[in-house]
Design a protein around this motif. Structure first.
Motif, PDB file in Angstrom:
ATOM      1  N   MET A  40      35.941 -56.303  37.333  1.00  0.00           N
ATOM      2  CA  MET A  40      36.031 -56.576  38.493  1.00  0.00           C
ATOM      3  C   MET A  40      36.237 -55.211  39.486  1.00  0.00           C
ATOM      4  SD  MET A  40      36.998 -58.714  41.158  1.00  0.00           S
ATOM      5  CE  MET A  40      38.236 -60.028  40.575  1.00  0.00           C
ATOM      6  N   LEU A  41      36.702 -54.251  39.080  1.00  0.00           N
ATOM      7  CA  LEU A  41      36.850 -52.713  40.097  1.00  0.00           C
ATOM      8  C   LEU A  41      35.147 -52.622  39.852  1.00  0.00           C
ATOM      9  CD1 LEU A  41      40.050 -51.713  38.163  1.00  0.00           C
ATOM     10  CD2 LEU A  41      39.352 -52.600  40.274  1.00  0.00           C
ATOM     11  N   GLU A  42      34.660 -52.556  38.553  1.00  0.00           N
ATOM     12  CA  GLU A  42      33.206 -52.395  39.020  1.00  0.00           C
ATOM     13  C   GLU A  42      32.483 -53.010  39.641  1.00  0.00           C
ATOM     14  OE1 GLU A  42      29.477 -51.824  35.503  1.00  0.00           O
ATOM     15  OE2 GLU A  42      31.355 -52.254  34.942  1.00  0.00           O
ATOM     16  N   MET A  43      32.509 -54.199  40.202  1.00  0.00           N
ATOM     17  CA  MET A  43      32.003 -54.884  41.073  1.00  0.00           C
ATOM     18  C   MET A  43      31.905 -54.203  42.181  1.00  0.00           C
ATOM     19  SD  MET A  43      31.435 -58.819  40.052  1.00  0.00           S
ATOM     20  CE  MET A  43      32.809 -59.493  39.959  1.00  0.00           C
ATOM     21  N   LEU A  44      33.461 -53.942  42.617  1.00  0.00           N
ATOM     22  CA  LEU A  44      33.459 -53.274  43.765  1.00  0.00           C
ATOM     23  C   LEU A  44      33.137 -52.302  44.111  1.00  0.00           C
ATOM     24  CD1 LEU A  44      37.173 -55.084  44.054  1.00  0.00           C
ATOM     25  CD2 LEU A  44      34.910 -56.357  45.066  1.00  0.00           C
ATOM     26  N   ALA A  45      33.702 -51.375  43.287  1.00  0.00           N
ATOM     27  CA  ALA A  45      33.431 -50.095  43.677  1.00  0.00           C
ATOM     28  C   ALA A  45      31.980 -49.871  43.153  1.00  0.00           C
ATOM     29  CB  ALA A  45      34.441 -49.243  42.349  1.00  0.00           C
ATOM     30  N   GLY A  46      30.783 -50.479  42.339  1.00  0.00           N
ATOM     31  CA  GLY A  46      29.385 -50.310  42.244  1.00  0.00           C
ATOM     32  C   GLY A  46      29.564 -48.773  40.988  1.00  0.00           C
ATOM     33  N   LYS A  47      30.932 -48.238  40.311  1.00  0.00           N
ATOM     34  CA  LYS A  47      30.569 -47.347  39.380  1.00  0.00           C
ATOM     35  C   LYS A  47      31.443 -48.052  37.597  1.00  0.00           C
ATOM     36  CE  LYS A  47      31.881 -43.461  41.984  1.00  0.00           C
ATOM     37  NZ  LYS A  47      31.555 -44.086  43.679  1.00  0.00           N
TER      38      LYS A  47
ATOM     39  N   PRO B 116      28.494 -48.970  49.374  1.00  0.00           N
ATOM     40  CA  PRO B 116      28.514 -48.870  50.420  1.00  0.00           C
ATOM     41  C   PRO B 116      27.775 -50.551  50.794  1.00  0.00           C
ATOM     42  CG  PRO B 116      28.055 -46.714  49.073  1.00  0.00           C
ATOM     43  CD  PRO B 116      28.498 -47.918  48.108  1.00  0.00           C
ATOM     44  N   MET B 117      27.519 -51.092  49.863  1.00  0.00           N
ATOM     45  CA  MET B 117      26.562 -52.437  50.677  1.00  0.00           C
ATOM     46  C   MET B 117      27.334 -53.885  50.815  1.00  0.00           C
ATOM     47  SD  MET B 117      23.465 -53.600  49.397  1.00  0.00           S
ATOM     48  CE  MET B 117      22.854 -52.636  48.168  1.00  0.00           C
ATOM     49  N   LEU B 118      28.804 -52.906  50.244  1.00  0.00           N
ATOM     50  CA  LEU B 118      29.939 -54.443  50.721  1.00  0.00           C
ATOM     51  C   LEU B 118      30.672 -54.283  52.432  1.00  0.00           C
ATOM     52  CD1 LEU B 118      31.966 -54.801  48.337  1.00  0.00           C
ATOM     53  CD2 LEU B 118      30.354 -56.049  48.573  1.00  0.00           C
ATOM     54  N   LEU B 119      29.894 -52.778  53.221  1.00  0.00           N
ATOM     55  CA  LEU B 119      30.675 -52.295  54.202  1.00  0.00           C
ATOM     56  C   LEU B 119      29.164 -52.533  55.663  1.00  0.00           C
ATOM     57  CD1 LEU B 119      32.028 -49.301  53.182  1.00  0.00           C
ATOM     58  CD2 LEU B 119      32.904 -51.455  53.538  1.00  0.00           C
ATOM     59  N   ASN B 120      28.581 -53.434  54.964  1.00  0.00           N
ATOM     60  CA  ASN B 120      26.831 -53.902  55.829  1.00  0.00           C
ATOM     61  C   ASN B 120      27.917 -54.359  57.061  1.00  0.00           C
ATOM     62  OD1 ASN B 120      25.307 -51.436  54.586  1.00  0.00           O
ATOM     63  ND2 ASN B 120      24.828 -53.456  53.532  1.00  0.00           N
ATOM     64  N   ASP B 121      28.230 -55.560  56.155  1.00  0.00           N
ATOM     65  CA  ASP B 121      29.157 -56.431  57.131  1.00  0.00           C
ATOM     66  C   ASP B 121      30.244 -56.280  58.051  1.00  0.00           C
ATOM     67  OD1 ASP B 121      26.608 -58.074  56.043  1.00  0.00           O
ATOM     68  OD2 ASP B 121      28.109 -58.837  53.789  1.00  0.00           O
TER      69      ASP B 121
ATOM     70  N   LEU C 243      41.324 -57.896  46.374  1.00  0.00           N
ATOM     71  CA  LEU C 243      40.220 -57.921  45.141  1.00  0.00           C
ATOM     72  C   LEU C 243      40.518 -56.636  44.189  1.00  0.00           C
ATOM     73  CD1 LEU C 243      36.364 -59.488  47.077  1.00  0.00           C
ATOM     74  CD2 LEU C 243      37.758 -60.828  45.343  1.00  0.00           C
ATOM     75  N   VAL C 244      40.584 -55.778  45.010  1.00  0.00           N
ATOM     76  CA  VAL C 244      40.969 -54.357  44.596  1.00  0.00           C
ATOM     77  C   VAL C 244      42.465 -54.673  43.669  1.00  0.00           C
ATOM     78  CG1 VAL C 244      41.017 -51.888  44.717  1.00  0.00           C
ATOM     79  CG2 VAL C 244      39.252 -53.090  45.536  1.00  0.00           C
ATOM     80  N   LYS C 245      43.629 -55.094  44.267  1.00  0.00           N
ATOM     81  CA  LYS C 245      44.483 -55.492  43.851  1.00  0.00           C
ATOM     82  C   LYS C 245      44.779 -56.216  42.722  1.00  0.00           C
ATOM     83  CE  LYS C 245      49.178 -57.029  44.758  1.00  0.00           C
ATOM     84  NZ  LYS C 245      49.607 -57.437  46.190  1.00  0.00           N
ATOM     85  N   ILE C 246      44.158 -57.694  42.360  1.00  0.00           N
ATOM     86  CA  ILE C 246      43.557 -58.567  41.675  1.00  0.00           C
ATOM     87  C   ILE C 246      42.475 -57.371  40.565  1.00  0.00           C
ATOM     88  CG2 ILE C 246      42.123 -60.142  39.860  1.00  0.00           C
ATOM     89  CD1 ILE C 246      42.341 -60.407  43.327  1.00  0.00           C
TER      90      ILE C 246
END
Length: 590
Positions: A503-510, A542-547, A559-562
């Motif tokens: 989950m964290l990898e999907m959110l942070a992209g790392k 950064p891809m998630l900050l386009n919206d 999501l990060v908390k989960i």
């Protein structure tokens, strides 16, 4: 204990005491929290009855009391909370009694979890009034009777689990008219024909095992023909007295001999050909020659991935003169690699009796010799045209928006929930990571690669932190939980750690092995610090900050908390998969 004075917090909007060690009863004063919209007391040691005073919390949207020792019946006042819309989770308790007619007041409820209790009686027809219901899980209770015809009005249902109850009668025909994504009616007493339309047309989306009087359905379910099963029961009723006597009189002698013979045969076969016995019991085989032709000689052009114990090829089986045929994924086991044969057996054993829309479906296997007389083993799966999740995250050749990532996270959570609690055995995947999550044409996620999976025994389930005598490290560095590194037995909480890192990898992209993580820093601590310091937006992809950042900020923080809670170093502090599912549903519907 939760103090009675908690009722003085009249202006509190959310009460989250999830995953602690609170004991005693839930104080009746909780009903005085008139402004509360969310109460989560999951995974504590609470006991006693659910206080009827919760019915006074008229703004309540979500109530989670799962994973406690609550007893008694569900108070009717709870079902009169028309404000409940996000979810109601009372699973994994000791609740008893019937489902009251008052459930009809929950017209806006999206998720209802009542699994793993002692609830009984017939389902009330008034459940049909819950027209917003998307998830209904009544599994592992004592409900009986037939399914009410009135439930056909629940057109929004997506996920239904009725397994391990005493439901009887025919599987309702109206279920094929609802756009269900998953249906589990296993281990009941349903009878008659299984349909072939709607959800029943997808073998990976339904489970009907354990209903010995069902017949028909699509071929992949391997149910008897309805005509044959009817004839069988007619013949069985005509069994003569002479046959019964012939069987029963010498039974004590025959049984003793049969038992000895069976044990000798079983252990001899197990020693000489364990892999073959597992394989031939459940799968139709395919020849090496057909696979060689399907992959054009296992050419590099058809190589789509490599793993710990083999390589995966794209293949077109039995193509016609126009080059048309079914496309499959072929995992060829590298038998020169130590442990590969054991991995092949483990994957066959894990996949032989499990079926779910979010698991990669194994079509058949090949256990043969190649053209040089060498052993050859391969597993053939459904082909996933959108490849692995890893290819969508690293590098950024593709783009996944926030809603797609939430959807993938839900799909993987559904798969883990099924493996851990609803497939008959407890299956621990042991290697959850982006490269083992494959995406179909509709971007639905499927968990694959069960080469390290383990089916847990009752003894292992009761002693999850027992030290293993095996020196084999299960999992992949960065995704494997820390307790595996010190020799602890695998457990479902280990998969939850891997899920949190995913989950964290999907959110942070790392990746968890990104070069920035050094000197004790890892993906978990990196996200945990950002959460504590209020800088979550600075670490997300950064891809998630386009919206719309303002709209997405609260969702990203949740999501990060989960992810952080699931990847906690202590197994006891990790979230339960049921909690994760309803949290994700709440975010998706927000």
């Amino acid at each position: 204990m939760i103090p009675k004075s908690i009722g003085n917090l009249g202006n509190v909007g959310e009460l989250d005491l999830d995953a602690n060690s609170f004991s005693g009863i839930i104080p009746r004063s909780i009903g005085n929290m008139s402004s509360v919209t969310k109460i989560t007391l999951s995974r504590n040691k609470l006991e006693g009855a659910i206080p009827s005073t919760i019915g006074a919390c008229k703004r309540l949207l979500l109530l989670s009391l799962d994973g406690n020792n609550l007893r008694g019946s569900i108070p009717k006042e709870l079902f009169q909370l028309s404000s409940l819309s996000v979810g109601l989770d009372l699973s994994q308790n000791n609740l008893s009694g019937v489902l009251p007619q008052e459930i009809e007041h929950l017209k806006n409820l999206g998720i209802l979890y009542l699994s793993e209790n002692h609830l009984s009686g017939e389902l009330p027809g008034s459940l049909s009034s819950c027209i917003s219901l998307q998830v209904l899980d009544l599994s592992s209770n004592f409900f009986h009777g037939s399914m009410p015809e009135r439930l056909s009005s629940l057109k929004g249902l997506e996920y239904v689990n009725l397994s391990r109850n005493n439901f009887s009668g025919h599987v309702p025909a109206y279920l094929q008219q609802i756009a269900l994504k998953y249906l589990d009616v296993s281990y009941n007493d349903f009878e008659g024909e299984v349909y072939v339309k709607g959800v029943f047309a997808n073998a990976s989306a339904i489970s009907v095992i354990g209903n010995h009087r069902l017949c028909g359905g699509i071929p992949e379910l391997h149910l008897p023909n309805c005509t044959n099963i009817s004839n069988y029961y007619q013949k069985s009723k005509k069994l003569s007295l002479g046959v019964i006597l012939a069987i029963s009189v010498p039974s004590s002698v025959v049984a003793s001999l049969a038992l000895v013979s069976f044990l000798l045969l079983y252990f001899c076969k197990k020693k000489t050909s364990e892999s073959e016995s597992v394989v031939t019991e459940s799968f139709d085989k395919i020849s090496y020659e057909r696979l060689f032709k399907a992959t054009q000689g296992f050419s590099l052009e058809n190589l789509i991935g490599t793993g710990s114990f083999g390589s995966v090829y794209r293949g077109v089986v039995d193509e016609d003169e126009h080059g048309i045929g079914p496309t499959v994924a072929i995992k060829v086991i590298n038998l020169q690699r130590r442990g590969s044969s054991k991995s092949f057996v483990a994957e066959c054993e894990a996949l032989r009796n499990i079926r779910h829309r979010n698991l990669v479906k194994v079509i058949t296997i090949c256990s043969s010799l190649d053209f040089h007389g060498n052993d050859f083993k391969a597993l053939i799966y459904d082909f996933m045209p959108n490849g692995s999740l890893e290819s969508w995250l690293h590098p950024h050749d593709h783009q996944l928006d926030l809603s797609q990532r939430i959807s993938i996270a839900k799909d993987v959570a559904y798969a883990l929930d099924y493996l851990h609690y609803h497939c008959g055995n407890t299956v621990v995947h042991c290697d959850l990571k982006p490269s083992n999550i494959l995406l179909d044409a509709d971007m639905v996620a499927h968990v694959g690669d069960f080469g390290l999976a383990k089916i847990l025994s009752l003894e292992q389930l009761s002693n999850p932190h027992k030290t293993s005598s095996s020196s084999i490290m299960r999992g992949t560095i960065g995704y494997a939980p820390p307790e595996y590194g010190v020799g602890n037995e695998v457990c479902t909480s280990g998969d939850m750690y891997s899920y949190g890192i995913l989950m964290l990898e999907m959110l942070a992209g790392k990746k968890p092995v990104d070069p920035i993580f050094e000197q004790g820093l890892n993906l978990h601590s990196y996200a945990r610090k950002a959460l504590a310091d209020g800088f979550v937006l600075q670490i997300v992809d950064p891809m998630l900050l386009n919206d719309d950042v303002i709209v997405n900020q609260a969702c990203l923080i949740s999501l990060v908390k989960i992810g952080v809670q699931c990847s906690s170093e202590s197994p006891q502090n990790r979230l339960h998969i049921g909690t994760v599912i309803h949290e994700l549903h709440a975010l998706a519907n927000a």
